[in-house]
Design a protein around this motif. Structure first.
Motif, PDB file in Angstrom:
ATOM      1  N   ILE A  81      13.022   7.709   3.055  1.00 58.82           N
ATOM      2  CA  ILE A  81      13.586   6.352   2.966  1.00 58.82           C
ATOM      3  C   ILE A  81      12.819   5.394   3.874  1.00 58.82           C
ATOM      4  CG2 ILE A  81      15.632   4.961   3.467  1.00 58.82           C
ATOM      5  CD1 ILE A  81      17.325   7.372   2.627  1.00 58.82           C
ATOM      6  N   GLU A  82      12.456   5.873   5.056  1.00 59.53           N
ATOM      7  CA  GLU A  82      11.739   5.021   6.003  1.00 59.53           C
ATOM      8  C   GLU A  82      10.396   4.569   5.446  1.00 59.53           C
ATOM      9  OE1 GLU A  82      11.780   6.078  10.252  1.00 59.53           O
ATOM     10  OE2 GLU A  82       9.597   6.083  10.120  1.00 59.53           O
ATOM     11  N   PHE A  83       9.754   5.414   4.652  1.00 61.69           N
ATOM     12  CA  PHE A  83       8.448   5.065   4.099  1.00 61.69           C
ATOM     13  C   PHE A  83       8.547   4.015   3.001  1.00 61.69           C
ATOM     14  CE2 PHE A  83       6.496   9.474   5.159  1.00 61.69           C
ATOM     15  CZ  PHE A  83       6.359   9.068   6.480  1.00 61.69           C
ATOM     16  N   ASN A  84       9.692   3.947   2.358  1.00 57.81           N
ATOM     17  CA  ASN A  84       9.879   2.992   1.270  1.00 57.81           C
ATOM     18  C   ASN A  84       8.796   3.160   0.202  1.00 57.81           C
ATOM     19  OD1 ASN A  84      11.259   0.959  -0.038  1.00 57.81           O
ATOM     20  ND2 ASN A  84      10.228  -0.702   1.051  1.00 57.81           N
ATOM     21  N   GLY A  85       8.364   4.413   0.005  1.00 58.97           N
ATOM     22  CA  GLY A  85       7.395   4.695  -1.039  1.00 58.97           C
ATOM     23  C   GLY A  85       5.958   4.381  -0.694  1.00 58.97           C
ATOM     24  N   LYS A  86       5.678   4.013   0.554  1.00 56.58           N
ATOM     25  CA  LYS A  86       4.334   3.553   0.897  1.00 56.58           C
ATOM     26  C   LYS A  86       3.417   4.666   1.399  1.00 56.58           C
ATOM     27  CE  LYS A  86       6.420  -0.854   1.948  1.00 56.58           C
ATOM     28  NZ  LYS A  86       7.063  -1.635   3.004  1.00 56.58           N
ATOM     29  N   TYR A  87       3.965   5.842   1.630  1.00 57.78           N
ATOM     30  CA  TYR A  87       3.120   6.969   2.030  1.00 57.78           C
ATOM     31  C   TYR A  87       3.032   7.942   0.864  1.00 57.78           C
ATOM     32  CZ  TYR A  87       1.227  11.011   4.419  1.00 57.78           C
ATOM     33  OH  TYR A  87       0.429  12.069   4.783  1.00 57.78           O
ATOM     34  N   PRO A  88       1.859   8.425   0.506  1.00 57.20           N
ATOM     35  CA  PRO A  88       0.560   8.129   1.126  1.00 57.20           C
ATOM     36  C   PRO A  88      -0.222   7.052   0.394  1.00 57.20           C
ATOM     37  CG  PRO A  88       0.292   9.969  -0.352  1.00 57.20           C
ATOM     38  CD  PRO A  88       1.731   9.523  -0.489  1.00 57.20           C
ATOM     39  N   MET A  89       0.441   6.347  -0.545  1.00 58.63           N
ATOM     40  CA  MET A  89      -0.292   5.482  -1.457  1.00 58.63           C
ATOM     41  C   MET A  89      -1.076   4.376  -0.760  1.00 58.63           C
ATOM     42  SD  MET A  89       0.119   6.987  -4.156  1.00 58.63           S
ATOM     43  CE  MET A  89       1.126   7.827  -5.348  1.00 58.63           C
ATOM     44  N   THR A  90      -0.487   3.758   0.244  1.00 63.62           N
ATOM     45  CA  THR A  90      -1.169   2.648   0.893  1.00 63.62           C
ATOM     46  C   THR A  90      -2.496   3.090   1.495  1.00 63.62           C
ATOM     47  OG1 THR A  90       0.955   1.615   1.396  1.00 63.62           O
ATOM     48  CG2 THR A  90      -0.948   0.850   2.633  1.00 63.62           C
ATOM     49  N   VAL A  91      -2.483   4.223   2.186  1.00 60.92           N
ATOM     50  CA  VAL A  91      -3.713   4.743   2.778  1.00 60.92           C
ATOM     51  C   VAL A  91      -4.673   5.209   1.691  1.00 60.92           C
ATOM     52  CG1 VAL A  91      -4.680   6.572   4.205  1.00 60.92           C
ATOM     53  CG2 VAL A  91      -2.625   5.382   4.943  1.00 60.92           C
ATOM     54  N   LEU A  92      -4.154   5.894   0.705  1.00 68.45           N
ATOM     55  CA  LEU A  92      -4.989   6.449  -0.352  1.00 68.45           C
ATOM     56  C   LEU A  92      -5.732   5.349  -1.106  1.00 68.45           C
ATOM     57  CD1 LEU A  92      -5.861   8.951  -1.964  1.00 68.45           C
ATOM     58  CD2 LEU A  92      -3.876   8.576  -3.426  1.00 68.45           C
ATOM     59  N   TYR A  93      -5.022   4.301  -1.494  1.00 73.36           N
ATOM     60  CA  TYR A  93      -5.666   3.228  -2.238  1.00 73.36           C
ATOM     61  C   TYR A  93      -6.748   2.548  -1.406  1.00 73.36           C
ATOM     62  CZ  TYR A  93      -1.811   3.669  -5.599  1.00 73.36           C
ATOM     63  OH  TYR A  93      -0.911   4.138  -6.530  1.00 73.36           O
ATOM     64  N   SER A  94      -6.486   2.358  -0.114  1.00 71.33           N
ATOM     65  CA  SER A  94      -7.492   1.718   0.730  1.00 71.33           C
ATOM     66  C   SER A  94      -8.743   2.582   0.829  1.00 71.33           C
ATOM     67  CB  SER A  94      -6.923   1.430   2.121  1.00 71.33           C
ATOM     68  OG  SER A  94      -6.662   2.628   2.832  1.00 71.33           O
ATOM     69  N   LEU A  95      -8.568   3.920   0.852  1.00 68.77           N
ATOM     70  CA  LEU A  95      -9.726   4.808   0.878  1.00 68.77           C
ATOM     71  C   LEU A  95     -10.489   4.762  -0.444  1.00 68.77           C
ATOM     72  CD1 LEU A  95      -8.521   8.022   2.739  1.00 68.77           C
ATOM     73  CD2 LEU A  95      -9.754   6.075   3.642  1.00 68.77           C
ATOM     74  N   TYR A  96      -9.759   4.697  -1.549  1.00 71.63           N
ATOM     75  CA  TYR A  96     -10.427   4.565  -2.839  1.00 71.63           C
ATOM     76  C   TYR A  96     -11.347   3.346  -2.844  1.00 71.63           C
ATOM     77  CZ  TYR A  96      -7.581   8.089  -5.305  1.00 71.63           C
ATOM     78  OH  TYR A  96      -7.004   9.253  -5.739  1.00 71.63           O
ATOM     79  N   TYR A  97     -10.855   2.228  -2.340  1.00 73.21           N
ATOM     80  CA  TYR A  97     -11.642   1.002  -2.359  1.00 73.21           C
ATOM     81  C   TYR A  97     -12.834   1.102  -1.416  1.00 73.21           C
ATOM     82  CZ  TYR A  97      -7.550  -0.864  -4.759  1.00 73.21           C
ATOM     83  OH  TYR A  97      -6.531  -1.071  -5.647  1.00 73.21           O
TER      84      TYR A  97
END
Length: 937
Positions: free
Chosen positions: A392-408
């Motif tokens: 709940i604390e992540f609000n769905g942002k782990y690990p996507m936020t980090v992953l997408y930034s690495l993709y870019y």
């Protein structure tokens, strides 16, 4: 759409909102800075066995004195001892004494032999102090080295530093002393072997003012109450602390303060280590929840590792005004800024607590392996949060936020080219995702058992990166979750040693029910001319989901691509059934399919079963992969756009978050083309139902508020009338205020829409506020106002106005930094950079003369005015300027030549993709009539 140029800043706020930050700068996490640590490594000729240290700080004079006794042993014969000692640390050479300790057989008393000292000397430009001996000391000898030293207490958080804070109802500030030893600041406080690989016990005594408290790594043993000064007002007492377990110098720490111990209302059954919070009294009423979280986090970690740390206590200090931007997690002693401690959720607290095991008890041998320590700790912290509150604390942002930034980042032609210090940080993040992949593919229980064994084998010890991989390999082979011939070190190394990520291509043979799975370097940024890209290969786990068995809990790979270019996958379903490779982003790589499989996925996602049976992360992945692969030129935009059709049913913010980034990237790329207006209309059709639904009164959960906010921002900047009208009413209150320069009386999110869609009078009012901005106010507010003033308008007259004032008229209220900022903001959309280009062309002689001695501004202008075009029309404009002034560009000649090359590449992209995008949009808009009366044109 001119709203694109502010998108990235907006996304950062949105993605990291609600008090949760995916990544926090960590004290032990020196992967970003270890390369900058001076490589003044000590020889292993003489090794430490323990320290006895006496420290006497003087809080009023900002100095300290001390003495140290070191137990040393000789591994080879030598006549010198090399230690770390900072230039600021003064060693009393006359106090240096060395005694050889030996025992005769059957003799209980040690024999002491004094070793003559010739001199002590510092190595040039290195924080190394060398003691030269008269005689050579032989191998296996044991000696005791004694010396006195003194130094200064600093304001900056390096070594021993001093801070202050105020307490309610008190006028005088209270002071405190604290230490910050990472990465190599122990040498500022005492001479030592200041490398993480040297782990020895410390026996420490520290003096303090009588009415202060000293907290150290270990509990207080006793206090010598006799005054250490004659003046009773300045009386100091001496605290003696229990000897520490063997530990590295960077984990050494103490705090001398008047903070008070927090007594929780509820006590936990856990006896050791005793977790205690120290803070100012006014904070105590807010610490009950934090203390409960710390206990819960410790117990979860204790259960995961199946072993308690060998400490009797862990003190957690909430220090007002702590100068450090990062927590300091010494062994048994954690220091936070007071309000930062209150803000930390489970993830932040777990990150700090986990370093009591990984970092302090078990330590990287050198900073080059710190990224493995950081990655493992960060992954485990995330795992614990998922266990505690189901994410709940992540609000769905782990690990996507980090992953997408690495993709870019890793898909650029030149990763880390702009921020050199980013490389080690992204390596740590990538390693964390590789660890996450191993947790999935080996199985959670196998991974946990491997980590437990890794820690159990290294109590009080150090490790190299491969030690972790070896522990996981042995456990996985034992549990038969990894073929015996495989090596985790080889698997992990194939990912960590490259500044790239792969893309997996899936080409199905629907007749044979097979698929050819191939890998190549994932490149988004054109041209794809990366050196040695054809030689790069990874170990890739193929976790496969088939439509007839949507079991996303089975994460065991059907097969590994063993660092090969391609592999055949057998036993696939019938031609009318889709497959999904790498569900839930198990591995950090995108996946491309043949068109048929993509269309099967798109069709299924538009059914009730699609949203019901395909999990959130996998829906987000499919959407994210399709758009980015199309942007990179590896997938038809028609197919990628088809993957957005299910969004009319989608209401999960995790799936929606990447959509806004896609809108930004594609919108900016086609901004100058005739297709752009159709794309704007598509965006309106896409977002309006979502926004209107989220605007209903019952939609007030945190994620709904976040999603509504960003949707509103995009619609507002796209000309959504209800939003613009609200923004203009708010802006009018500011315009009508008697003192508009006192503060900005309009929410930030309304400023850009007003400057874009509002009147010239509203824009001129903003310009006047920038010109008259008081120096006494926060300058970041002026910066934001100037950014929107330049970056948001689409009308050339507004842009020309600010260019005339700043460049031709040379208004003194605008600095060179302001002009740099304006140039940068104008690259965000075609109206901006086209107007800037025309302004340059029309005023060439004047501008060239004005910037004659300002090469940086000139270069920035040429780059901003010529470097963002993407079409043949843009190329012709820049080519014409180049031909007319080829001999006059000076230092910027290479910049415009590079612009011409890049535009040619983008022109190819536009020629290939714009007809496809336009055809799809025509078909889509024929079936979906937008409510255009709600939008400005």
């Amino acid at each position: 759409m001119q709203y694109y140029n502010l998108l990235l800043a907006l996304l950062m706020v949105t993605q990291f909102g609600n008090g949760f930050s995916i990544k926090t700068k960590r004290s032990i996490d020196l992967s970003a800075s270890h390369a900058l640590i001076p490589d003044a490594r000590l020889s292993k000729d003489v090794l430490p066995g323990g320290y006895k240290i006496d420290l006497r700080p003087n809080l009023m004079e900002n100095t300290f004195t001390g003495s140290i006794n070191m137990n040393l042993s000789w591994s080879v014969p030598t006549r010198k001892i090399s230690l770390h000692a900072h230039f600021d640390l003064q060693i009393n050479e006359r106090s240096i004494k060395l005694a050889k300790i030996s025992w005769n057989s059957g003799d209980a008393n040690a024999q002491v032999e004094n070793i003559p000292i010739l001199r002590g000397d510092r190595m040039p430009k290195k924080t190394v102090f060398v003691i030269y001996l008269k005689d050579k000391v032989n191998e296996c000898a044991h000696c005791e080295l004694k010396m006195d030293f003194e130094g200064y207490i600093w304001e900056s958080t390096d070594g021993l530093f001093k801070g202050s804070y105020t307490v309610a109802n008190e006028t005088e500030k209270r002071i405190y002393l604290a230490t910050y030893m990472r990465p190599n600041n122990a040498r500022r406080l005492f001479p030592c072997f200041d490398e993480p690989g040297f782990k020895v016990p410390f026996t420490v005594s520290i003096s303090r003012p009588r009415d202060f408290v000293t907290l150290f790594n270990t509990p207080l043993l006793r206090t010598d109450e006799s005054s250490l000064k004659n003046n009773e007002e300045d009386a100091y007492v001496l605290d003696h602390f229990e000897t520490t377990p063997p530990m590295s110098t960077f984990t050494f720490g103490f705090v001398i303060s008047q903070l008070e111990r927090f007594i929780p209302l509820q006590t936990d059954e856990m006896v050791e280590p005793n977790i205690t919070i120290w803070a100012t009294p006014d904070l105590h009423s807010e610490l009950e929840e934090v203390h409960g979280k710390l206990i819960k986090v410790y117990n979860c970690l204790n259960n995961y590792f199946n072993v308690s740390i060998p400490l009797k206590k862990v003190d957690v200090l909430a220090i007002p005004g702590l100068a450090s931007v990062r927590p300091a997690d010494n062994w048994g002693l954690l220091m936070f800024k007071d309000r930062e401690l209150l803000k930390r959720g489970y993830y932040g607290l777990t990150q700090e607590m986990i370093y009591q095991w990984l970092g302090s008890w078990v330590t990287p041998y050198w900073w080059s392996d710190a990224h493995v320590n950081k990655a493992l700790a960060s992954f485990l912290a995330a795992n614990i949060v998922l266990e505690i509150d189901n994410g709940i604390e992540f609000n769905g942002k782990y690990p996507m936020t980090v992953l997408y930034s690495l993709y870019y980042e890793f898909s650029k032609r030149y990763p880390h080219s702009r921020i050199t210090g980013m490389k080690q940080e992204t390596t740590s993040y990538k390693t964390e995702l590789v660890i996450r992949m191993l947790n999935y593919t080996l199985g959670g229980s196998t991974f946990q058992a491997g980590v437990r064994k890794f820690i159990a084998d290294r109590h009080y010890g150090t490790f190299f990166g491969d030690d972790l991989w070896d522990a996981l390999s042995k456990q996985a082979i034992l549990d038969e979750t990894l073929p015996a011939q495989y090596s985790i070190a080889e698997i992990a190394g194939s990912w960590i040693t490259k500044d790239r990520l792969p893309v997996v291509n899936v080409e199905r043979d629907y007749t044979k029910k097979t698929a050819t799975i191939s890998q190549k370097v994932y490149l988004r940024e054109r041209p794809h001319d990366v050196p040695e890209r054809d030689k790069m290969l990874w170990w890739i786990p193929l976790v496969t989901i088939q439509e007839q068995n949507l079991n996303f809990s089975n994460t065991k790979p059907e097969v590994w691509i063993e660092k090969k270019r391609s592999q055949i996958l057998n036993d696939l379903p019938n031609p009318d059934k889709f497959i999904i490779i790498n569900p839930e982003e198990i591995g950090p790589f995108p996946v491309n399919y043949d068109t048929t499989n993509w269309n099967l996925l798109s069709t299924f996602l538009q059914t009730d079963d699609g949203l019901k049976y395909i999990p959130t992360y996998t829906r987000a992945k499919l959407l994210h992969d399709a758009w980015n692969l199309a942007y990179a030129g590896d997938l038809s935009f028609a197919t990628a756009l088809n993957m957005t059709l299910f969004m009319k049913f989608e209401r999960n913010h995790i799936v929606w978050n990447p959509v806004f980034t896609f809108i930004d990237h594609i919108g900016r790329h086609i901004d100058m083309s005739d297709v752009h207006k159709k794309f704007e209309t598509y965006v309106r059709v896409l977002l309006t139902p979502l926004y209107e639904e989220l605007s209903e009164p019952n939609n007030n959960e945190a994620w709904q508020i976040d999603l509504k906010s960003i949707a509103e921002t995009f619609l507002c900047r796209a000309g959504y009338k209800p939003c613009i009208e609200v923004a203009q009413r708010a802006f009018k209150l500011w315009m009508d205020s008697p003192n508009p320069d006192e503060q900005i009386l309009v929410p930030n999110q309304f400023i850009c829409p007003v400057f874009k869609w509002g009147t010239i009078d509203e824009w001129e009012f903003g310009l006047e506020r920038v010109i008259n901005f008081p120096r006494t106010r926060i300058q970041s507010e002026r910066t934001y106002l100037l950014k929107t003033l330049a970056g948001c308008p689409v009308q050339p007259e507004k842009i020309n106005r600010i260019l005339n004032i700043t460049i031709l008229e040379g208004n003194a209220n605008f600095t060179e930094n302001d002009i740099f900022l304006i140039f940068n903001m104008l690259t965000g959309g075609s109206s901006g950079y086209t107007t800037l280009f025309n302004f340059l062309s029309n005023n060439w002689d004047v501008i060239k003369q004005r910037f004659e001695n300002k090469a940086n501004l000139w270069n920035s202008l040429i780059g901003s005015a010529t470097g963002v075009f993407t079409t043949k029309e843009g190329h012709d404009m820049v080519q014409k300027l180049y031909d007319e002034h080829k001999e006059e560009f000076g230092s910027a000649l290479h910049i415009i030549e590079k612009s011409l090359r890049n535009i040619k590449e983008e022109e190819k992209w536009s020629d290939e993709n714009l007809p496809v995008i336009e055809s799809w949009l025509d078909d889509f808009l024929a079936k979906n009539t937008p409510t255009e009366n709600k939008f400005f044109e």
